[in-house]
Structures are given as structure tokens and as C-alpha cells.
Enzyme design. Structure first.
Site, PDB file in Angstrom:
ATOM      1  N   LYS A  12       0.857  -1.187   0.000  1.00 24.80           N
ATOM      2  CA  LYS A  12       0.000   0.000   0.000  1.00 24.80           C
ATOM      3  C   LYS A  12       0.895   1.240   0.000  1.00 24.80           C
ATOM      4  O   LYS A  12       1.941   1.254   0.673  1.00 24.80           O
ATOM      5  CB  LYS A  12      -0.865  -0.045   1.259  1.00 24.80           C
TER       6      LYS A  12
ATOM      7  N   SER B  69      -9.495  -0.716   7.339  1.00 27.13           N
ATOM      8  CA  SER B  69      -8.952  -0.571   5.984  1.00 27.13           C
ATOM      9  C   SER B  69      -8.285  -1.796   5.370  1.00 27.13           C
ATOM     10  O   SER B  69      -8.000  -1.809   4.180  1.00 27.13           O
ATOM     11  CB  SER B  69      -7.980   0.597   5.932  1.00 27.13           C
TER      12      SER B  69
ATOM     13  N   SER C 238      -9.529   1.520   3.172  1.00 30.46           N
ATOM     14  CA  SER C 238      -8.739   2.307   2.250  1.00 30.46           C
ATOM     15  C   SER C 238      -7.680   1.500   1.494  1.00 30.46           C
ATOM     16  O   SER C 238      -7.124   2.008   0.518  1.00 30.46           O
ATOM     17  CB  SER C 238      -8.049   3.422   3.026  1.00 30.46           C
TER      18      SER C 238
HETATM   19  N1  GLN Z   1     -13.067   3.740   6.803  1.00 27.56           N
HETATM   20  C1  GLN Z   1     -12.126   4.084   7.807  1.00 27.56           C
HETATM   21  C2  GLN Z   1     -11.852   5.573   7.736  1.00 27.56           C
HETATM   22  O1  GLN Z   1     -12.195   6.169   6.789  1.00 27.56           O
HETATM   23  C3  GLN Z   1     -10.929   3.255   7.611  1.00 27.56           C
HETATM   24  C4  GLN Z   1      -9.622   3.901   7.686  1.00 27.56           C
HETATM   25  C5  GLN Z   1      -8.474   2.972   7.863  1.00 27.56           C
HETATM   26  O2  GLN Z   1      -8.591   1.895   8.419  1.00 27.56           O
HETATM   27  N2  GLN Z   1      -7.328   3.414   7.401  1.00 27.56           N
HETATM   28  O3  GLN Z   1     -11.311   6.144   8.611  1.00 27.56           O
END
Ligand code: GLN
Length: 481
Positions: free
Chosen positions: A78, A177, A153
Site C-alpha cells: 500500500k 482498511s 482504504s
Molecule cells: N473507513 C475508515 C476511515 O475512513 C478506515 C480507515 C483505515 O482503516 N485506514 O477512517
């Protein structure tokens, strides 16, 4: 069989027997990326030359008698994980041309293990999001249906694994995420216990919940990767070296807690049916199913979206147009450099979170919001801990529905935040959780989430092995032309 379709375990056997080389395996992945990434758009950077060089090195090491489970195995990271040789952008304009001066600890560990970095995967800018639509460099498409989001994400990482561009990928999970995109893309994703793997060299989002982890084709592979990246790191004081060995490897007699609140209103019927079928499979294998209650878990999203923006507003303060990345140097006054660099460099979701965080941390509001949220977080954590003294693990859906259409929710931040309803609990509590493909609903993958006790990842792997040994859902792949 195409080499890029192999699991780590399968590839390893072929590398050991000499049937294939790491260069061939890497080339197969690069060919696959070339063939399908025009549609999927999972990768922000592909480092072909470096990857082939590393693969050749892995083959040479093997010829000299070196072994190792990841020697010569190609993967994608990532793009919020720092890599010395390749750009790290966090999918943000403010870091568009940023090259990190060092490798993240987990990248260093994978390099040492001989894994081959193929490239960097798309994400929501700074990992803020649940769909990968917040990337400054375009949306990744779900390989199961290109009109849909891959989740986020770590959407690029999950889409890359689901479309067999690599054997595994690295993601980060702050509030779902890794698990959300694993669920939407039909792959296995592990969010480890907070502190099991180093955060050194991850671009920080929410330091109190950020964790790096694997997205893989099987639970067996996820364990291989996690074992390689875990461990104490002097550069991250929150890492600990206490992986517990949870059991003798059988799930017979294990108690599974089913929180009734997670199977209630708001859950798609097909998703519910599929997850309950998976639970029935565990029952068949000798597990005991117990209904439990986590009454405060429903406040998880509210708490998470107070604590997370608070930490984000502080962590993103370092992007000032002076030290890293994009700089509006044409401005003469320092304050204008700050304003213009941040104004142009950050996307709208990052700005929204900076403003929310700054607001809830400001004098007069701190007690009412931030402090209150931390108190409720403690209640949520205690509730999970209590439940986990009564059961061995907890099963919920990973997401309340399958992947949604691109653009369908992007104008509705609140709806987007509610995507995290089942995943924030484990994040706020620092607990490990794995998302495993449990079936298809109208042709789209459904993930089941299994949450375990702190540092008892082994128990989650065992649950994963048991399910994947008797079902084929993890083997289903989208058909990409
Ligand atoms: N959906 C969560 C957010 O927007 C996930 C973020 C994450 O785990 N990096 O904060």
C-alpha cells in the site's frame, strides 16, 4: 496454471523443487499487471526493473542454499508504507513526488526475507476512507464488477490480490482498511493486534489504532506474511514481543460469540444468510455457538470519528510545505506557504478530518468530545475483553453489504463513515481481526470477520484454516478479460 494465481504456499513448493524460478514468478505477476491493471487501476507505481532484479537475487540466494518462506515471493505494498527506492505518495497530491529516505520496518523485514516488491497500491488519500474513491490519483475498480468500489482504504492492495497481480499485498488498518477491502474483493485480510508489527515508516493516520497487515489469498498465507513482519522494533515503542500460542490447532470445542446487535437492523439479508451459513459450518466442525451482547459497540463509529480526526489533525500538521512533498514556494510569507501548500496539497476528505479534529480538540470542546469519546472507547474495549473471557472468538459480518457502485456514496460522508460499523470495535480495542471470504451474494464477495483476543492471532489463523480447508469461497476469482 498461471504462476501469478498461486498462493504463497504453492509457489514456495514449486520454488523449492526448482520447477519455477522467482524470476518467472515475478514476470508472471508483471504480465498480469500489464494485462488487467488498465481496468482495475490497483497500482500507482510498478517497479518492473527493480522487481526483476530482486527476483534474480532471490534465485541466486536459493541456489546457494538459502531458504525462507517468502524468498522470491512477489508482493505489492500500500502506498502509505515507505519504500526507499520507490515513490511513496499516500495517494495525496501533497506527496506526489515524495521518495522516502528509508524503508518502513516491515518493508525492511520483507526485503530481508527475500520477498520481491512489484509496486505500490492505490488507497484513499492518507488511508481516509472505505472505498478508495478518495485517492488523488483516481479510483481503483473492484475486479468482481468494475463499476463498483474495491472497498478501502487498502482498496488497491485487495484488488491486486483478488485479480492475481501478486501473491500477497500489504495494507494498513486503522478502522477497517484491511478488512473492508478484503471483504469487498473476496480475499483474506488480517488486522493484527495493535503493537504486533511496527508502524515505523507507515505514514501515520491515527497513531493509536494504525496497524500494518497482510492481504492474501488464504489464511495460511496471511500467517506467513504476518510472521515475517511482526516483532518488536526499537523505532516503535508500542511494539511488543509477546505472540501467544493459543491452542493445539483444533477448533473442536471452541466457543464462538455471535453479538446479536451485529445481526440486526441495517444488515443486508444475503450477507446475513452467508455469514450465518459460515457459522453453521463451524458448528458442524465442533464449535459451540453462543449469543453474546456488545451493547456499546454501536457507539464505535461515533467514537472512532472523534478520535481519528483528532489524531489526524495532529499527524497531518507536519505537512507544511517546508519539510515534505509539495510546496507552494512562490508565496513569500511563511503563513502563505503553509496555507497554499496545504490548501492545494490535501484533498477534501483530509481537510474535512483536519477541521473536525481541530474543532474537537479545541479548548472548550475537548472535554465534551475528545475526552468523552476516550471514555466510551474504554467501555467498548472492556465489553470486548469481557466477552472474550467467555468465548474464544467473535464472529460478525465484515461489512453490512457487498461492494457498492463507484460514486454512489461519495457525496454522503456520514453514510461512508457508517461503512465501518462492524470494524471499528476491534480497532478501538486493539484486538486482532481477520476477514475471510464466506460466499458470494449476487456475484459479489461477502466477508466474515473473526475477532480474537489480543496477541492470539494463532486462534484466528486456526479458524481461517478450518473454514478454508472445508470450503472453496477463498478460491473463487473474478473473471477479468
Ligand atoms: N473507513 C475508515 C476511515 O475512513 C478506515 C480507515 C483505515 O482503516 N485506514 O477512517
Amino acid at each position: 496454471m498461471m504462476l501469478n494465481n498461486l498462493t504463497i504456499k504453492q509457489a514456495q513448493a514449486k520454488l523449492i523443487s526448482g520447477e519455477i524460478s522467482a524470476v518467472e514468478l515475478t514476470q508472471a505477476c508483471l504480465d498480469r499487471i500489464k494485462a488487467v491493471d488498465g481496468q482495475v487501476k490497483a497500482c500507482l507505481v510498478v517497479c518492473k526493473k527493480e522487481a526483476l532484479f530482486e527476483a534474480k537475487k532471490a534465485d541466486e540466494q536459493r541456489a546457494k542454499g538459502e531458504t525462507g518462506e517468502l524468498l522470491g515471493i512477489p508482493y505489492i505494498a500500500k502506498d502509505n508504507i515507505m519504500t526507499k527506492s520507490v515513490k511513496t505518495t499516500a495517494a495525496s497530491k501533497i506527496l506526489e513526488n515524495y521518495i522516502a529516505p528509508f524503508d518502513a520496518t516491515i518493508i525492511k523485514k520483507l526485503r530481508k526475507a527475500g520477498a520481491v516488491l512489484l509496486g505500490k497500491a492505490n488507497l484513499d488519500e492518507f488511508a481516509h476512507g472505505a472505498s478508495t474513491e478518495n485517492s488523488a490519483f483516481g479510483t481503483t475498480h473492484n475486479p468482481w464488477d468494475l463499476e463498483r468500489v474495491p472497498g478501502g482504504s487498502s482498496g488497491g492492495s485487495a484488488a491486486a490480490v483478488a485479480s492475481d497481480m501478486c501473491l500477497f499485498a500489504l495494507g494498513t488498518d486503522t478502522g477497517g482498511s484491511i478488512r473492508c477491502p478484503a471483504s469487498f474483493c473476496g480475499v483474506t485480510g488480517l488486522k493484527p493486534t495493535y503493537g504486533l508489527a511496527s508502524r515505523f515508516g507507515l505514514i501515520a493516520m491515527t497513531s493509536s489504532t494504525d496497524v500494518p497487515g497482510p492481504i492474501a489469498k488464504t489464511a495460511e498465507d496471511a500467517k506467513i506474511v504476518m510472521d515475517a513482519i511482526a516483532g518488536v522494533d526499537k523505532n516503535d515503542a508500542t511494539t511488543v514481543d509477546v505472540q501467544k500460542n493459543s491452542s493445539g490447532g483444533t477448533i473442536n470445542g471452541k466457543k464462538i460469540g455471535i453479538p446479536k446487535e451485529c445481526f440486526d437492523k441495517g444488515l443486508d439479508n444475503d450477507v446475513k444468510k452467508i455469514v450465518m451459513q459460515a457459522v453453521a459450518e463451524y458448528e458442524k466442525q465442533g464449535c459451540k455457538i453462543v449469543e453474546i451482547s456488545l451493547p456499546h459497540n454501536k457507539y464505535g463509529v461515533g467514537v472512532y470519528y472523534i478520535i481519528t480526526p483528532s489524531e489526524i489533525s495532529s499527524n497531518l500538521a507536519r505537512f507544511d510545505g517546508i519539510r515534505y512533498g509539495f510546496s507552494a514556494k512562490e508565496s513569500e510569507k511563511l503563513i502563505d506557504i503553509y496555507k497554499k501548500s496545504r490548501g492545494k496539497g490535501f484533498g477534501s476528505e483530509a481537510k474535512r478530518r483536519i477541521m473536525l479534529g481541530t474543532y474537537v480538540l479545541s479548548a472548550g470542546y475537548f472535554d465534551a468530545y475528545y475526552l468523552k469519546a476516550q471514555k466510551v472507547r474504554t467501555i467498548i474495549k472492556k465489553e470486548f475483553d469481557q466477552a472474550l473471557t467467555e468465548v474464544d472468538c467473535i464472529i460478525t459480518p465484515t461489512s453490512s453489504h457487498t461492494a457498492f457502485k463507484i460514486g454512489e456514496q461519495s457525496d454522503d460522508p456520514l453514510k461512508m463513515y457508517l461503512e465501518d460499523i462492524y470494524v471499528t470495535g476491534a480497532s478501538l480495542s486493539g484486538l486482532p481481526a481477520i476477514s475471510i471470504p464466506a460466499g458470494l451474494a449476487k456475484g459479489l464477495p461477502v466477508g466474515m470477520q473473526i475477532i480474537g483476543s489480543r496477541f492470539c492471532e494463532d486462534a484466528l489463523y486456526e479458524m481461517g484454516f478450518a473454514f478454508q480447508n472445508t470450503t472453496d469461497y477463498h478460491k473463487q476469482r473474478p473473471e477479468l478479460k
